[in-house]
Design a protein around this motif. Structure first.
Motif, PDB file in Angstrom:
ATOM      1  N   ASN A  69       0.893  -1.142  -0.153  1.00 36.61           N
ATOM      2  CA  ASN A  69       0.099   0.039  -0.064  1.00 36.61           C
ATOM      3  C   ASN A  69       1.035   1.166   0.026  1.00 36.61           C
ATOM      4  O   ASN A  69       1.661   1.331   0.903  1.00 36.61           O
ATOM      5  N   ILE A  70       0.736   1.842  -1.162  1.00 32.26           N
ATOM      6  CA  ILE A  70       1.836   3.044  -1.279  1.00 32.26           C
ATOM      7  C   ILE A  70       0.938   4.399  -0.545  1.00 32.26           C
ATOM      8  O   ILE A  70       0.003   4.544  -1.315  1.00 32.26           O
ATOM      9  N   PHE A  71       1.520   5.060   0.223  1.00 27.27           N
ATOM     10  CA  PHE A  71       0.747   6.111   0.696  1.00 27.27           C
ATOM     11  C   PHE A  71       0.797   7.278  -0.276  1.00 27.27           C
ATOM     12  O   PHE A  71       1.611   7.595  -0.966  1.00 27.27           O
ATOM     13  N   ASP A  72      -0.526   7.973  -0.357  1.00 28.55           N
ATOM     14  CA  ASP A  72      -0.620   9.039  -1.089  1.00 28.55           C
ATOM     15  C   ASP A  72      -0.328   8.947  -2.663  1.00 28.55           C
ATOM     16  O   ASP A  72       0.628   9.697  -3.348  1.00 28.55           O
ATOM     17  N   PHE A  73      -0.698   7.741  -3.073  1.00 26.81           N
ATOM     18  CA  PHE A  73      -0.494   7.583  -4.514  1.00 26.81           C
ATOM     19  C   PHE A  73      -1.801   6.735  -5.007  1.00 26.81           C
ATOM     20  O   PHE A  73      -2.574   5.936  -4.454  1.00 26.81           O
ATOM     21  N   ASN A  74      -2.076   7.043  -6.336  1.00 29.82           N
ATOM     22  CA  ASN A  74      -3.081   6.981  -7.001  1.00 29.82           C
ATOM     23  C   ASN A  74      -2.854   6.890  -8.565  1.00 29.82           C
ATOM     24  O   ASN A  74      -3.261   7.721  -9.354  1.00 29.82           O
ATOM     25  N   ASP A  75      -2.041   5.793  -9.114  1.00 30.38           N
ATOM     26  CA  ASP A  75      -1.683   5.693 -10.201  1.00 30.38           C
ATOM     27  C   ASP A  75      -1.919   4.089 -10.747  1.00 30.38           C
ATOM     28  O   ASP A  75      -1.672   3.196  -9.845  1.00 30.38           O
ATOM     29  N   GLN A  76      -1.872   3.772 -12.046  1.00 28.71           N
ATOM     30  CA  GLN A  76      -1.959   2.362 -12.461  1.00 28.71           C
ATOM     31  C   GLN A  76      -0.420   2.229 -12.900  1.00 28.71           C
ATOM     32  O   GLN A  76       0.062   2.904 -13.997  1.00 28.71           O
TER      33      GLN A  76
END
Length: 316
Positions: A263-270
């Motif tokens: 789970n990568i914090f503050d990350f929203n990418d494919q």
């Protein structure tokens, strides 16, 4: 700039002996830990003093694959590509990688010196105090190397690092087997890294509010034990913070294979298909089976807060 790698196979039939004198640092160097770094630094200093090129003689595969039946899969703290990258950071420009085979393993230490080392034209050979070459039953240790040199080169033996006990690759492997990534980092002089490929998972983390990237890790790399960790992950040359789970996700499927999810914090990418590097910063807890999804989410909140605090302390 990465060091050049030349692969050698015993006997060295197609290898042209080096014309220029060299300083050789030899060892398996799995992990390139602080003890190994001391060997390389000693050799680099001697090479600079003598104005000679520094070369590294290392081996592949892991000696256990040749000398004994292995209890664990063949895994490395630093696979060859990572080992070469770390050696390059220490100023090494030339690496000779000798294939460790049954034929090589039964050579007498004198034959090893005459048929391998002398082809690299050494002025000085540097290794750790416990390095072995040739048949161990014939005193193939650093204490006898000067005898086998027959005054053709000097020998420099680097003693053990004992500031926190003897630093060794086996001790680092044991620390990772027990989840003690901080102890492994202390011996390595850096955080343990693994690589991987981002692949599709079952997307369950997204439904819990903690989306994860699923990492397919090369079989030959040494993962820490099952558990939850604070990590850093490099994607496309950019580092991010997160928390990782190595485990079977036993809350939902007890018999599923071991996976690595982050789970990568503050990350929203494919980022499917990206090659990544993972730094294992701190162990948070073991894998647990929760009675409900809500109980798991509550624990994930705590894990994230703990991971963020630990990562902030590392960065401060």
């Amino acid at each position: 700039m990465l060091a050049q790698v030349t692969h050698l196979h015993f006997p060295l039939k197609n290898f042209k002996p080096l014309a220029q004198k060299t300083v050789i640092a030899m060892g398996f160097f799995d992990g390139v830990h602080r003890g190994h770094q001391a060997v390389i630094q000693t050799a680099a200093k001697l090479a600079q003093e003598r104005q000679l090129p520094l070369v590294v003689l290392t081996y592949n595969p892991y000696p256990g694959a040749v000398f004994q039946e292995m209890a664990l899969p063949l895994r490395y703290l630093t696979p060859l590509t990572q080992k070469v990258a770390l050696l390059s950071q220490l100023g090494v420009k030339q690496v000779y990688c000798l294939q460790l085979t049954s034929h090589l393993a039964v050579q007498s230490p004198q034959n090893f010196v005459d048929q391998v080392l002398m082809q690299l034209n050494p002025a000085v050979v540097v290794a750790g105090f416990d390095h072995l070459y040739g048949l161990a039953s014939e005193h193939a240790d650093m204490q006898h190397l000067a005898t086998y040199s027959r005054n053709r080169f000097e020998v420099a033996v680097v003693p053990a690092l004992n500031d926190v006990g003897k630093v060794s690759s086996s001790r680092i492997r044991q620390a990772l087997l027990e989840g003690r990534v901080a102890d492994a980092a202390a011996d390595l002089g850096r955080y343990h890294q693994t690589s991987g490929l981002v692949v599709h998972g079952d997307a369950r983390g997204r439904t819990l509010g903690y989306p994860t990237v699923n990492i397919a890790t090369p079989e030959a790399e040494w993962l820490p034990t099952i558990g939850v960790y604070a990590v850093k992950i490099q994607i496309n040359e950019q580092w991010y913070q997160g928390m990782a789970s190595i485990g079977r996700n036993i809350t939902f499927e007890a018999e599923r294979p071991i996976t690595v999810e982050i789970n990568i914090f503050d990350f929203n990418d494919q980022v499917y298909g990206e090659l990544v590097q993972i730094e294992w910063i701190a162990y948070l807890r073991g894998e647990e089976k929760f009675v409900s999804a809500d109980a798991l989410i509550k624990q994930l909140h705590q894990d994230k807060a703990q991971a963020q605090a630990l990562l902030k302390a590392v960065n401060d």
